[in-house]
Design a protein around this motif. Structure first.
Motif, PDB file in Angstrom:
ATOM      1  N   SER A  80      23.286 -25.711  45.016  1.00 39.49           N
ATOM      2  CA  SER A  80      21.897 -26.042  45.371  1.00 39.49           C
ATOM      3  C   SER A  80      20.918 -25.189  44.576  1.00 39.49           C
ATOM      4  N   ALA A  81      21.252 -23.924  44.375  1.00 41.06           N
ATOM      5  CA  ALA A  81      20.377 -23.030  43.617  1.00 41.06           C
ATOM      6  C   ALA A  81      20.264 -23.498  42.167  1.00 41.06           C
ATOM      7  N   THR A  82      21.374 -23.905  41.572  1.00 40.17           N
ATOM      8  CA  THR A  82      21.349 -24.394  40.190  1.00 40.17           C
ATOM      9  C   THR A  82      20.487 -25.635  40.085  1.00 40.17           C
ATOM     10  N   ASN A  83      20.664 -26.573  41.011  1.00 41.34           N
ATOM     11  CA  ASN A  83      19.846 -27.782  41.011  1.00 41.34           C
ATOM     12  C   ASN A  83      18.365 -27.455  41.206  1.00 41.34           C
ATOM     13  N   LEU A  84      18.078 -26.539  42.115  1.00 46.41           N
ATOM     14  CA  LEU A  84      16.699 -26.140  42.376  1.00 46.41           C
ATOM     15  C   LEU A  84      16.071 -25.492  41.150  1.00 46.41           C
ATOM     16  N   LEU A  85      16.769 -24.539  40.551  1.00 42.49           N
ATOM     17  CA  LEU A  85      16.253 -23.839  39.376  1.00 42.49           C
ATOM     18  C   LEU A  85      15.944 -24.808  38.244  1.00 42.49           C
ATOM     19  N   ILE A  86      16.881 -25.680  37.930  1.00 41.49           N
ATOM     20  CA  ILE A  86      16.697 -26.614  36.815  1.00 41.49           C
ATOM     21  C   ILE A  86      15.601 -27.619  37.138  1.00 41.49           C
ATOM     22  N   SER A  87      15.598 -28.138  38.349  1.00 34.93           N
ATOM     23  CA  SER A  87      14.576 -29.108  38.746  1.00 34.93           C
ATOM     24  C   SER A  87      13.176 -28.519  38.656  1.00 34.93           C
ATOM     25  N   GLU A  88      13.003 -27.324  39.199  1.00 32.79           N
ATOM     26  CA  GLU A  88      11.695 -26.669  39.157  1.00 32.79           C
ATOM     27  C   GLU A  88      11.273 -26.380  37.722  1.00 32.79           C
ATOM     28  N   TYR A  89      12.206 -25.920  36.907  1.00 28.39           N
ATOM     29  CA  TYR A  89      11.893 -25.616  35.506  1.00 28.39           C
ATOM     30  C   TYR A  89      11.464 -26.875  34.759  1.00 28.39           C
ATOM     31  N   LEU A  90      12.193 -27.956  34.933  1.00 28.57           N
ATOM     32  CA  LEU A  90      11.872 -29.200  34.218  1.00 28.57           C
ATOM     33  C   LEU A  90      10.609 -29.861  34.761  1.00 28.57           C
ATOM     34  N   SER A  91      10.240 -29.526  35.993  1.00 24.32           N
ATOM     35  CA  SER A  91       8.993 -30.047  36.557  1.00 24.32           C
ATOM     36  C   SER A  91       7.789 -29.239  36.090  1.00 24.32           C
ATOM     37  N   GLY A  92       8.048 -28.162  35.370  1.00 18.94           N
ATOM     38  CA  GLY A  92       6.965 -27.330  34.864  1.00 18.94           C
ATOM     39  C   GLY A  92       6.551 -26.231  35.810  1.00 18.94           C
ATOM     40  N   ASN A  93       7.257 -26.089  36.917  1.00 15.81           N
ATOM     41  CA  ASN A  93       6.935 -25.033  37.874  1.00 15.81           C
ATOM     42  C   ASN A  93       7.586 -23.736  37.443  1.00 15.81           C
ATOM     43  N   SER A  94       6.892 -22.647  37.695  1.00 14.56           N
ATOM     44  CA  SER A  94       7.489 -21.356  37.362  1.00 14.56           C
ATOM     45  C   SER A  94       8.494 -20.985  38.453  1.00 14.56           C
ATOM     46  N   VAL A  95       9.539 -20.342  38.043  1.00 11.50           N
ATOM     47  CA  VAL A  95      10.579 -19.921  38.975  1.00 11.50           C
ATOM     48  C   VAL A  95      10.411 -18.429  39.191  1.00 11.50           C
ATOM     49  N   ASN A  96      10.136 -18.040  40.428  1.00 10.55           N
ATOM     50  CA  ASN A  96       9.984 -16.624  40.749  1.00 10.55           C
ATOM     51  C   ASN A  96      11.341 -16.031  41.037  1.00 10.55           C
TER      52      ASN A  96
END
Length: 136
Positions: A80-96
């Motif tokens: 779930s973390a991998t999916n979340l990280l990649i999804s947020e990154y590709l959506s243009g959101n910064s990952v804290n």
């Protein structure tokens, strides 16, 4: 470590893999995790999505610890973390995410106390709340 990508995430990553002419989906995932970890701006958000039957990918050793730590901090599993990280990154959101250094053995009998970060009242979403808010 092997993780299973969500269908939507895998479709985006497959589009990037094709555009970059990478041979493996795992290589593309590891590139994206490098970009997230080191805060690279690869401008890959607008790549076409394509279907893929390959949903399982292998994370490189260099990503296992920090992805696991990110997952633990949020109360979710590494997949779930991998999916979340990649999804947020590709959506243009910064990952804290600020990886914590590995535990070290203090050799000095008088260690210098570390300055603590002030606690904020904002709680990070955890577990199912985080997954439900995932935008792909």
């Amino acid at each position: 470590m092997q993780v299973r990508l969500a269908v939507q995430v895998a479709a985006k990553v497959e589009g990037i893999r094709t555009a970059l002419n990478y041979s493996k989906l795992s290589d593309t995932v590891n590139l994206l995790l490098d970009a997230i970890k080191y805060q690279w701006n690869l401008n890959l958000a607008y790549q076409p999505q394509t279907g893929t039957f390959q949903l399982k990918v292998r994370l490189d050793e260099r990503h296992i610890q920090w992805v696991s730590q990110y997952a633990t901090e949020r109360g979710i599993n590494a997949t779930s973390a991998t999916n979340l990280l990649i999804s947020e990154y590709l959506s243009g959101n910064s990952v804290n995410f600020s990886p914590q250094p590995a535990a070290t053995v203090a050799t000095d009998s008088n260690p210098i106390p570390q300055a603590s970060k002030p606690e904020t009242d904002i709680e990070k979403p955890k577990g199912q709340t985080l997954i439900r808010s995932l935008k792909l």
